[in-house]
Design a protein around this motif. Structure first.
Motif: not given
Length: 171
Positions: A16-23
């Protein structure tokens, strides 16, 4: 089973943390820099991947003692490359029906379709990543029999990697 549930939970938090950065990076590049969504998706994916690798290998998965670090990184890199391809294809498909130049002429629609594609890509790639990392990179649980561990493909790859270091000088 408890260990697997805890591991999936940790993987989810890191993801989720990586997805927030990615998004966040993807949307910033598409919405404000008017960048092509596949190029922006590649950049955002690679930044989030670096973050994900560090946290996943520290918090989620246990380094295999029967695998050389170079092999661990190689498996991670190959699986990440496949994940990046899946990511880029899904993002591209999300906007493939829009006319050429839509990033500029239909900007809001382009950004929306890119976002929908990114959500789908994130789910698909997260499943891919967990399976590959669990099978190849995670140390076996102590409850597995020694014979079963030694017959596993990941153990055989790991043992081979310990005996074949491409970075050591050959005599």
């Amino acid at each position: 089973m408890k260990h697997l549930i805890a591991q999936i939970t940790k993987f989810g938090i890191v993801g989720v943390l990586a997805a927030i950065i990615d998004f966040g990076i993807l949307l910033a590049l598409v919405r404000y820099a008017h960048m092509n969504n596949v190029v922006a998706g590649t950049i955002s994916f690679l930044v989030a991947l670096a973050f994900n690798y560090v946290l996943s290998m520290k918090m989620v998965f246990t380094h295999r003692d029967d695998m050389a670090k170079w092999m661990e990184v190689s498996i991670f890199a190959v699986s990440a490359f496949v994940g990046l391809l899946m990511n880029d294809v899904i993002i591209w498909l999300a906007t493939s029906g829009l006319p050429a130049g839509a990033v500029h002429t239909m900007h809001e629609k382009y950004a929306l379709y890119t976002s929908i594609g990114k959500i789908i890509a994130t789910i698909v790639v997260a499943i891919w990543n967990f399976i590959i990392r669990k099978v190849f990179l995670d140390a076996p649980s102590s409850t597995k029999s020694a014979g079963r561990q030694q017959r596993s493909i990941s153990h055989r790859i790991g043992m081979w990697s310990l005996n074949h270091d491409p970075f050591s000088p050959h005599e």
